[in-house]
Design an enzyme around this catalytic site. Structure first.
Site, PDB file in Angstrom:
ATOM      1  N   LYS A 193       0.832  -1.217   0.000  1.00 17.70           N
ATOM      2  CA  LYS A 193       0.000   0.000   0.000  1.00 17.70           C
ATOM      3  C   LYS A 193       0.856   1.252   0.000  1.00 17.70           C
ATOM      4  O   LYS A 193       0.520   2.243  -0.666  1.00 17.70           O
ATOM      5  CB  LYS A 193      -0.957   0.001   1.192  1.00 17.70           C
ATOM      6  CG  LYS A 193      -1.885  -1.207   1.117  1.00 17.70           C
ATOM      7  CD  LYS A 193      -3.269  -0.974   1.640  1.00 17.70           C
ATOM      8  CE  LYS A 193      -4.211  -1.973   0.996  1.00 17.70           C
ATOM      9  NZ  LYS A 193      -5.231  -2.495   1.853  1.00 17.70           N
ATOM     10  N   LYS A 234      -4.432 -10.996  -6.353  1.00 18.50           N
ATOM     11  CA  LYS A 234      -5.620 -11.289  -5.555  1.00 18.50           C
ATOM     12  C   LYS A 234      -6.778 -10.365  -5.934  1.00 18.50           C
ATOM     13  O   LYS A 234      -6.564  -9.228  -6.354  1.00 18.50           O
ATOM     14  CB  LYS A 234      -5.195 -11.176  -4.088  1.00 18.50           C
ATOM     15  CG  LYS A 234      -6.027 -10.355  -3.214  1.00 18.50           C
ATOM     16  CD  LYS A 234      -5.452 -10.141  -1.850  1.00 18.50           C
ATOM     17  CE  LYS A 234      -5.499  -8.630  -1.626  1.00 18.50           C
ATOM     18  NZ  LYS A 234      -5.387  -8.158  -0.298  1.00 18.50           N
ATOM     19  N   LYS A 286     -10.356  -4.775  -3.480  1.00 18.39           N
ATOM     20  CA  LYS A 286     -11.493  -3.859  -3.600  1.00 18.39           C
ATOM     21  C   LYS A 286     -11.284  -2.793  -4.674  1.00 18.39           C
ATOM     22  O   LYS A 286     -12.154  -2.000  -4.931  1.00 18.39           O
ATOM     23  CB  LYS A 286     -11.753  -3.194  -2.242  1.00 18.39           C
ATOM     24  CG  LYS A 286     -12.270  -4.183  -1.181  1.00 18.39           C
ATOM     25  CD  LYS A 286     -12.304  -3.555   0.206  1.00 18.39           C
ATOM     26  CE  LYS A 286     -12.603  -4.567   1.299  1.00 18.39           C
ATOM     27  NZ  LYS A 286     -12.146  -4.153   2.618  1.00 18.39           N
TER      28      LYS A 286
HETATM   29  P1  TYM Z   1     -10.180  -6.583   4.635  1.00 15.44           P
HETATM   30  O1  TYM Z   1     -11.298  -5.635   4.878  1.00 15.44           O
HETATM   31  O2  TYM Z   1      -9.137  -6.179   3.667  1.00 15.44           O
HETATM   32  O3  TYM Z   1     -10.738  -7.971   4.175  1.00 15.44           O
HETATM   33  C1  TYM Z   1     -11.752  -8.645   4.905  1.00 15.44           C
HETATM   34  C2  TYM Z   1     -11.510 -10.133   4.874  1.00 15.44           C
HETATM   35  O4  TYM Z   1     -11.561 -10.608   3.526  1.00 15.44           O
HETATM   36  C3  TYM Z   1     -10.401 -11.404   3.260  1.00 15.44           C
HETATM   37  N1  TYM Z   1     -10.056 -11.255   1.829  1.00 15.44           N
HETATM   38  C4  TYM Z   1      -9.966 -12.273   0.972  1.00 15.44           C
HETATM   39  N2  TYM Z   1     -10.144 -13.606   1.115  1.00 15.44           N
HETATM   40  C5  TYM Z   1      -9.995 -14.382   0.010  1.00 15.44           C
HETATM   41  N3  TYM Z   1      -9.662 -13.899  -1.215  1.00 15.44           N
HETATM   42  C6  TYM Z   1      -9.474 -12.562  -1.402  1.00 15.44           C
HETATM   43  N4  TYM Z   1      -9.173 -12.100  -2.615  1.00 15.44           N
HETATM   44  C7  TYM Z   1      -9.621 -11.685  -0.286  1.00 15.44           C
HETATM   45  N5  TYM Z   1      -9.516 -10.347  -0.125  1.00 15.44           N
HETATM   46  C8  TYM Z   1      -9.771 -10.101   1.182  1.00 15.44           C
HETATM   47  C9  TYM Z   1      -9.333 -10.815   4.156  1.00 15.44           C
HETATM   48  O5  TYM Z   1      -8.276 -11.715   4.370  1.00 15.44           O
HETATM   49  C10 TYM Z   1     -10.121 -10.527   5.415  1.00 15.44           C
HETATM   50  O6  TYM Z   1     -10.258 -11.682   6.221  1.00 15.44           O
HETATM   51  N6  TYM Z   1      -7.133  -6.005   8.492  1.00 15.44           N
HETATM   52  C11 TYM Z   1      -8.409  -6.571   8.130  1.00 15.44           C
HETATM   53  C12 TYM Z   1      -9.543  -6.087   9.010  1.00 15.44           C
HETATM   54  C13 TYM Z   1      -9.274  -6.267  10.461  1.00 15.44           C
HETATM   55  C14 TYM Z   1      -9.273  -7.497  11.158  1.00 15.44           C
HETATM   56  C15 TYM Z   1      -8.981  -7.160  12.517  1.00 15.44           C
HETATM   57  C16 TYM Z   1      -9.481  -8.828  10.787  1.00 15.44           C
HETATM   58  C17 TYM Z   1      -9.013  -5.262  11.345  1.00 15.44           C
HETATM   59  N7  TYM Z   1      -8.819  -5.811  12.592  1.00 15.44           N
HETATM   60  C18 TYM Z   1      -8.892  -8.146  13.514  1.00 15.44           C
HETATM   61  C19 TYM Z   1      -9.392  -9.806  11.801  1.00 15.44           C
HETATM   62  C20 TYM Z   1      -9.094  -9.472  13.121  1.00 15.44           C
HETATM   63  C21 TYM Z   1      -8.698  -6.184   6.703  1.00 15.44           C
HETATM   64  O7  TYM Z   1      -8.270  -5.159   6.236  1.00 15.44           O
HETATM   65  O8  TYM Z   1      -9.513  -7.002   6.027  1.00 15.44           O
END
Ligand code: TYM
Length: 330
Positions: free
Chosen positions: A111, A195, A198
């Site tokens: 990022k 991957k 968003k």
């Molecule tokens: P975020 O919002 O980027 O993504 C949410 C969840 O979706 C999963 N994910 C995917 N899984 C499979 N294939 C993909 N292409 C894909 N893209 C995203 C991510 O692995 C995630 O599980 N940092 C986290 C949010 C967060 C969090 C936490 C999660 C903040 N605090 C504490 C767990 C525990 C995030 O940005 O996810």
């Protein structure tokens, strides 16, 4: 009783990757443990975002959580910023993760590479500290995530071990990540070497896409040379990705999916994958829209914040006490 915690950032445009890798499975934990699912809105501020857009995405995500089958009677659903303990614990924990290890985080490297140095916020750099606070506040032992978040759970483990060594083994609970056997990393439909994220409108299926767009995106997904529907990540990444999407939505193994599509031509294969995605997303979108319209997510978030805060408060006090902050109420 096991404690399960996970969250998603309300940065907009949730994808089928988020759904398959995380969201769809949260409800599976409701019967076996105490589940906490939150909206990581403070994390959404780590990259520039329009305030109204962030607020709308937060409402959207609350409705998505409920539409996915999370039952507020069983799962505590809340907004991160509505539980001030996250920020308070963050202020303590930031002293126990170090610049070197934070700068090695893949997400930070990816990022920040897109930004000028002068535009990289401290929050983006310290992202894993807040995430560690999210996890340990609820004494969570299980953290269901997609593959790209594993590194952040691992650094949380390092932090927990570091703190417990210094202040006593009972200070924090050591969490484990949980990734799905199938679908922990859904790839872009237009470039299956990256991957699904968003920010790639062509290669992503967004959870809010109209069904004709979903079908079109799948039908025009990049496939591979040859004509056999076979799982081979190296040589057939496009086909393997579509097989993964199919298998995870049908809740079958990759082998079963492969066997089902034996003898299929690519076009017919894609059509069937599109049917399965539409069968999943169409009713999901209808539920989401209804919840958004009737605003039934609002009392859920209010109640969730109260319940979450009660638990988070106990952990915060424990840590404050362990590190030597004076409790003036005692
Ligand atoms: P975020 O919002 O980027 O993504 C949410 C969840 O979706 C999963 N994910 C995917 N899984 C499979 N294939 C993909 N292409 C894909 N893209 C995203 C991510 O692995 C995630 O599980 N940092 C986290 C949010 C967060 C969090 C936490 C999660 C903040 N605090 C504490 C767990 C525990 C995030 O940005 O996810």
């Amino acid at each position: 009783m096991t404690r399960i915690l996970s969250g998603i950032k309300p940065t907009g445009n949730l994808t089928l990757g988020n759904y398959i890798g995380a969201l769809k499975h949260f409800k599976d934990f409701q019967e076996s443990g105490e589940v906490f699912i939150f909206i990581a809105d403070l994390h959404a501020l780590t990259l520039p975002i329009d305030p109204e857009f962030l607020r709308q995405n937060t409402r959207d995500l609350a409705a998505f959580y409920l539409a996915s089958g999370l039952d507020p009677k069983k799962t505590t659903i809340f907004v991160q910023s509505s539980v001030p303990e996250h920020a308070e614990l963050n202020a303590i924990l930031q002293n126990y993760l170090y610049m070197g290890e934070l700068s090695r985080m893949t997400q930070f490297k990816e990022k920040s590479a897109k930004l000028k140095d002068s535009a990289i916020g401290l929050g983006l750099f310290a992202y894993p500290v807040l995430m560690a606070a999210d996890i340990v506040l609820y004494d969570a032992d299980t953290v269901p995530v997609g593959e790209d978040q594993v590194q952040h759970v691992e650094i949380t483990r390092d932090l927990v071990n570091r703190l417990n060594k210094r202040y006593g083994e009972k200070t924090l609970v050591l969490p484990n990540y949980k990734i799905n056997k199938v679908g922990a990393r859904i790839m872009s439909l237009s470039d299956p070497s990256v991957k699904m994220s968003k920010s790639d409108p062509k290669g992503d299926i967004f959870l809010k896409d109209p069904m004709n767009v979903v079908r079109k995106k799948i039908m025009s997904a990049v496939t591979d040379l040859g004509n056999e529907v076979k799982y081979d990540k190296e040589n057939k990444p496009g086909i393997s990705n579509l097989l993964t999407i199919y298998a995870s939505l049908k809740e079958i193994s990759i082998e079963e999916a492969e066997a089902h599509f034996q003898g299929y031509r690519y076009g017919d294969f894609k059509k069937e994958v599109a049917d399965v995605v539409v069968a999943e997303l169409e009713p999901f979108q209808q539920r989401y829209q209804q919840i958004l319209d009737d605003q039934s997510y609002l009392p859920v978030l209010r109640e969730g914040a109260k319940k979450a805060s009660q638990i988070a408060h106990v952990t915060l006090k424990r840590v404050q006490n362990a590190v030597g902050l004076l409790n003036i109420d005692e």
